[in-house]
Motif scaffolding. Structure first.
Motif, short mmCIF file in Angstrom:
data_model
loop_
_atom_site.label_atom_id
_atom_site.label_comp_id
_atom_site.label_asym_id
_atom_site.label_seq_id
_atom_site.Cartn_x
_atom_site.Cartn_y
_atom_site.Cartn_z
N CYS A 88 -8.10 -1.71 -4.87
CA CYS A 88 -7.09 -2.22 -4.29
C CYS A 88 -6.91 -3.79 -4.93
O CYS A 88 -5.74 -4.50 -4.57
CB CYS A 88 -7.35 -2.38 -2.75
SG CYS A 88 -8.81 -3.10 -2.38
N SER A 129 -6.07 -1.11 2.76
CA SER A 129 -5.11 -0.01 3.38
C SER A 129 -5.40 0.10 4.63
O SER A 129 -6.52 -0.07 5.31
CB SER A 129 -5.10 1.27 2.81
OG SER A 129 -4.27 2.32 3.48
N LEU A 130 -4.43 0.32 5.68
CA LEU A 130 -4.45 0.51 7.07
C LEU A 130 -4.81 1.89 7.18
O LEU A 130 -4.95 2.26 8.64
CB LEU A 130 -3.15 0.24 7.73
CG LEU A 130 -2.88 -1.22 8.39
CD1 LEU A 130 -1.50 -1.47 9.09
CD2 LEU A 130 -4.02 -1.86 9.16
N SER A 131 -5.12 2.76 6.32
CA SER A 131 -5.66 4.04 6.74
C SER A 131 -7.24 3.77 7.00
O SER A 131 -7.91 4.55 7.26
CB SER A 131 -5.51 4.83 5.28
OG SER A 131 -6.09 4.30 4.37
N PHE A 132 -7.65 2.62 6.50
CA PHE A 132 -9.05 2.17 6.53
C PHE A 132 -9.89 3.20 5.65
O PHE A 132 -11.02 3.06 5.96
CB PHE A 132 -9.40 2.34 8.01
CG PHE A 132 -8.72 1.38 8.91
CD1 PHE A 132 -8.49 0.05 8.58
CD2 PHE A 132 -8.15 1.77 10.00
CE1 PHE A 132 -7.68 -0.61 9.43
CE2 PHE A 132 -7.81 1.12 11.08
CZ PHE A 132 -7.38 -0.14 10.74
N VAL A 133 -9.30 3.72 4.69
CA VAL A 133 -10.07 4.27 3.57
C VAL A 133 -10.16 3.45 2.32
O VAL A 133 -9.08 2.93 1.88
CB VAL A 133 -9.16 5.73 3.13
CG1 VAL A 133 -9.88 6.43 2.09
CG2 VAL A 133 -9.16 6.83 4.26
N ASN A 187 -6.76 8.78 19.26
CA ASN A 187 -6.35 8.22 18.17
C ASN A 187 -5.57 6.95 18.37
O ASN A 187 -4.85 6.47 17.85
CB ASN A 187 -5.20 9.31 17.86
CG ASN A 187 -5.88 10.51 17.30
OD1 ASN A 187 -6.76 10.67 16.52
ND2 ASN A 187 -5.17 11.79 17.64
N PRO A 218 -1.41 -3.96 3.01
CA PRO A 218 -0.46 -3.15 3.92
C PRO A 218 0.87 -3.49 3.76
O PRO A 218 1.59 -2.64 3.73
CB PRO A 218 -1.21 -3.57 5.12
CG PRO A 218 -2.64 -3.62 4.95
CD PRO A 218 -2.67 -4.61 3.73
N GLN A 223 -10.41 2.11 -1.19
CA GLN A 223 -9.94 2.67 -2.53
C GLN A 223 -9.53 1.72 -3.44
O GLN A 223 -9.47 0.44 -3.07
CB GLN A 223 -8.66 3.69 -2.19
CG GLN A 223 -7.45 2.96 -1.38
CD GLN A 223 -6.60 3.74 -0.76
OE1 GLN A 223 -6.66 4.98 -1.03
NE2 GLN A 223 -5.56 3.36 0.14
N ASP A 266 0.87 -1.12 -0.09
CA ASP A 266 0.04 0.05 -0.13
C ASP A 266 0.80 1.44 -0.17
O ASP A 266 0.62 2.39 -0.66
CB ASP A 266 -1.00 0.03 1.17
CG ASP A 266 -1.81 1.19 1.19
OD1 ASP A 266 -2.53 1.64 0.48
OD2 ASP A 266 -1.64 1.79 2.47
N ALA A 267 1.99 1.04 0.57
CA ALA A 267 2.90 2.36 0.65
C ALA A 267 3.41 2.91 -0.57
O ALA A 267 3.83 3.86 -0.83
CB ALA A 267 3.99 2.24 1.54
#
Length: 382
Positions: free
Chosen positions: A165, A157-161, A238, A68, A163, A42-43
């Motif tokens: 993939c 993604s670990l952003s949990f957004v 957070n 991820p 998209q 993902d990065a």
């Protein structure tokens, strides 16, 4: 003259650039591949605008996903891409609308059955942030049953957004399932190492992958009371996932084991998980330690045949295991890699949910679990 033995060639790059991936495509095509398994971290930040034209131009079947982290040559990579040049031709199929609350997957699965060759293994990848993954898997197993073996996981993604993939000949895709039939045999191992800690609780309110109440109380309040008391830490604005990674849920099964569910984040007083959570189900809060989780990886390798040479090992290992084990996660991957015969590649993704047939009973979406598949020519493993 005997036929040339099948083999898998693995091409890896660690820059995480589009140009690096395109070079891998060229090398894999030059190797004589019949189909390509593509895994990317993902990065890398890949987008449809960057990849779609190149993916659409590939002249052979392509399947895979963005995770991820990815696994290649016995290491987990936070950045980079890998391309597996497979010596067999894949059939890649799709089921869309994996978050639609009203969508009926059953007719599509029935239509798909006629297209899947008998004896194939099904690499099943999903958008791991979709809301109705379990509903699809239930329909898939209802129609296909135990006639096939299943292996896969959730991309994302670990952003949990949410998209795009999933990687395909059509480009990057999202909110869908990719079901790839391979004319190969697979031996499966499913292990996790977590144990029941608190409960049982009854899921008294839930929809899709969201729990609203446990024992008629707000789900987050019940969860917070248990976790904060045991950990000595407080949930803040957070830090939800940092604290929750050590306290997953477990859906009770008749066998006495549990199917692990990862709480991803809180939504008000509700908890959003990876995978559906059925209402009126018995659920526990689980706990684990490093030694028990690493013991699970040692049990996993018992399926590796001592007298046969597999083509490859495909591993879907939950990203939250890596976050929990931290620097000792390398031991988990090394245990599996070192148990493989020399020259057999280990590839995979650190996933948002893991998919496998839990033993001729149903097709499960697991969390915080290792799912290891040993892929071999069909004539080697019945």
């Amino acid at each position: 003259m005997s036929a040339k033995p099948l083999c898998v060639e693995l091409f890896v790059e660690t820059s995480g650039t589009c140009e690096g991936l395109f070079v891998l495509f060229e090398r894999a095509l030059a190797s004589g591949a019949q189909s390509l398994l593509v895994l990317a971290a993902d990065a890398n930040g890949f987008t449809p605008a960057q990849l779609d034209a190149s993916l659409q131009a590939l002249p052979l079947p392509v399947f895979g996903g963005i995770f991820p982290e990815i696994i290649a040559h016995g290491q987990n990579l936070k950045r980079g891409s890998l391309v597996c040049a497979l010596p067999v031709k894949a059939q890649v199929h799709w089921i869309e609308h994996l978050s639609s609350p009203e969508y009926d997957y059953f007719p599509e699965v029935v239509a798909l059955e006629a297209q899947i060759p008998k004896g194939a293994s099904l690499v099943t990848l999903v958008d791991g942030l979709s809301k109705r993954i379990t509903s699809l898997l239930e329909n898939l197993y209802e129609v296909f049953g135990s006639r096939y073996r299943y292996l896969g996981g959730g991309a994302g993604s670990l952003s949990f957004v949410q998209q795009p993939c999933l990687i395909s000949n059509q480009g990057l895709r999202m909110d869908c399932a990719q079901i790839t039939a391979l004319p190969l045999s697979v031996s499966l191992s499913i292990e996790h190492g977590w144990h029941k800690f608190a409960g049982p609780f009854i899921v008294t309110g839930a929809y899709d992958n969201t729990m609203t109440t446990l024992n008629y109380k707000p789900a987050f309040e019940v969860y917070r009371e248990v976790v904060e008391e045991d950990s000595g830490q407080k949930f803040g604005v957070n830090n939800f996932f940092d604290l929750a990674k050590a306290y997953p849920f477990g859906l009770d099964r008749i066998s006495g084991d549990v199917v692990v569910r990862d709480p991803l984040f809180r939504q008000g007083k509700a908890l959003v998980c990876v995978g559906d959570v059925p209402i009126n189900h018995i659920i526990y809060i689980l706990k684990g330690d490093v030694d028990h989780l690493l013991e699970a990886s040692r049990r996993c390798v018992q399926i590796i045949p001592a007298d046969k040479l597999p083509l490859m090992a495909l591993l879907f290992d939950c990203i939250s295991r890596a976050l929990f084990l931290q620097e000792r996660f390398a031991e988990e991957i090394n245990t599996i890699h070192q148990a493989l015969p020399c020259g057999v590649p280990l590839v995979g993704g650190l996933s948002l949910g893991e998919i496998a047939d839990g033993g001729n009973t149903c097709l499960e979406l697991f969390n915080k679990t290792l799912v290891l598949g040993i892929l071999s020519p069909i004539e080697q493993i019945p």
